[in-house]
Design an enzyme around this catalytic site. Structure first.
Site, PDB file in Angstrom:
ATOM      1  N   SER A  66       4.983   7.334   2.771  1.00  0.00           N
ATOM      2  CA  SER A  66       3.862   8.124   2.885  1.00  0.00           C
ATOM      3  C   SER A  66       2.661   7.403   3.618  1.00  0.00           C
ATOM      4  CB  SER A  66       3.336   8.768   1.712  1.00  0.00           C
ATOM      5  OG  SER A  66       2.973   7.732   0.662  1.00  0.00           O
ATOM      6  N   HIS A  75       0.828  -1.271  -0.047  1.00  0.00           N
ATOM      7  CA  HIS A  75      -0.074  -0.049  -0.145  1.00  0.00           C
ATOM      8  C   HIS A  75       0.920   1.220   0.023  1.00  0.00           C
ATOM      9  CE1 HIS A  75      -4.374  -1.519   0.984  1.00  0.00           C
ATOM     10  NE2 HIS A  75      -3.661  -2.713   0.429  1.00  0.00           N
ATOM     11  N   GLU A  97      -2.998   9.142   4.029  1.00  0.00           N
ATOM     12  CA  GLU A  97      -3.350   8.002   3.616  1.00  0.00           C
ATOM     13  C   GLU A  97      -4.092   7.134   4.345  1.00  0.00           C
ATOM     14  OE1 GLU A  97       0.009   6.494   1.168  1.00  0.00           O
ATOM     15  OE2 GLU A  97       0.392   8.511   0.461  1.00  0.00           O
TER      16      GLU A  97
END
Ligand code: HEM
Length: 327
Positions: free
Chosen positions: A82, A72, A94
């Site tokens: 991130s 991911h 995120e």
């Protein structure tokens, strides 16, 4: 004198052209390399391995969690860690986007990062920690301990909205999956082998329950799902709750070819998993991996290295975050 200077200039020019052509030919991926921390932080990979080992011994499911974190991370803004950044007052990160709320293993990364910073301050990126931890998770669960090229640097931006269209949904069909992986520079073959990650870990019932209700309302079953498996899942997924179910019911913590065996037996949990058998291009590969454990392990390791190079920041781009949760 003038002539010699001119000649020297030409040599320099040619050298620069040769270097530029070589760099173009070897591509961006060449900027990552195995043993990146050998001099700057020789303990880095050892610390990651020790902490992952401790965590997975205490909770085997964390191997799946750490593997999925790396995936991911790489599919949204590249492998720049991130996915680890916490939301702030002004920014939903995120990790708080729908498909990411079931991610796990963040605290393992925090423990690794704390120890690595103590050993070598400001040297090892959170993005590399994720790549090493994914490899160690696979190996601890019984997969190949492949070498991880490193040298990734960390990003400073994490937006929930960036996950849109980048993380494949469990309802995706083969053309959609193929397109989403192609957009990251990964082939259809790599998409199939990487789906083999679903040989470990678990899924919430909500990620596949539409398949069960489809089976119920058609009074038969989802034709791509083994009826006994439908019945078993219906028992495991009571209405009103959203418990976790093993993705590979036979060996949920073993990194083996069991996922592909399950798909062959119409026991793929997600619609996107089972779809791999329904498409003639991908079905061939499903059968190969189900029957050839060594090829499965080798191809998976190679595809992980490739996935780990998606959109990486290297050299002077990005930075080394001191705390993986803070941009
Ligand atoms: C091919 C497209 C893919 C789709 C549609 C997909 C979708 C999903 C979904 C829906 C779940 C369950 C989430 C939940 O309900 O809790 C899941 C779990 C998981 N996925 Fe994927 N995934 C894909 C590819 C990958 C890849 C490429 C990897 C790693 C290389 C991966 C690793 C995992 C792991 C290990 C789990 C279990 C996580 C845990 O137990 O915490 N997946 N995936």
């Amino acid at each position: 004198m003038v002539m010699r200077r001119r000649g020297g200039g030409m040599v320099h020019y040619l050298r620069a052209v040769v270097v530029a052509v070589l760099m173009m030919a070897t591509g961006l991926r060449a900027q990552l390399r195995v043993g990146f921390y050998d001099n700057s932080c020789p303990a880095a990979e050892i610390i990651v391995q020790q902490e992952v080992s401790k965590a997975v011994t205490a909770n085997p499911g964390l191997a799946a969690g750490l593997l999925r974190l790396h995936f991911h991370d790489c599919f949204v803004r590249g492998c720049d860690a991130s996915v680890l950044i916490d939301s702030t007052k002004g920014n939903t990160a995120e990790k708080d986007a729908g498909p990411n709320t079931s991610l796990r293993g963040f605290e393992v990364v925090d423990r690794i990062k704390a120890r690595v910073e103590q050993a070598c301050f400001g040297v090892v990126s959170c993005a590399d920690i994720l790549a090493f931890a994914a490899r160690d998770s696979v190996a601890l669960a019984g997969g190949n301990a492949y070498q991880v090229p490193a040298g990734r640097r960390d990003g400073s931006t994490s937006r929930a909205s960036d996950t849109n269209g980048n993380l494949p949904p469990p309802t995706a069909n083969v053309p959609q999956l193929t397109q989403m992986f192609a957009s990251k520079g990964l082939t259809q073959k790599e998409m199939v082998i990487l789906s083999g990650a679903h040989t470990i870990g678990s899924s919430h019932c909500s990620s596949f329950s539409s398949r069960l209700s489809r089976a119920a309302t058609t009074a038969g079953q989802d034709p791509t799902m083994d009826p006994a498996y439908v019945a078993q899942l219906a028992r495991q997924c009571p209405q009103g709750g959203d418990p976790l179910v093993a993705m590979d019911a036979v060996s949920p913590n073993a990194f083996d070819e069991g996922f592909f065996k399950g798909v062959m037996a119409n026991r793929g949990l997600l619609s996107s998993d089972q779809a791999l058998l329904g498409d003639k291009n991908t079905a061939v590969q499903v059968v190969t991996y189900a029957n050839d454990p060594a090829t499965f392990q080798n191809d998976f390791a190679a595809a992980m290295v490739k996935m780990g190079s998606v959109g990486v920041l290297t050299g002077s781009s990005g930075k080394i975050r001191a705390n993986c949760r803070v941009a």
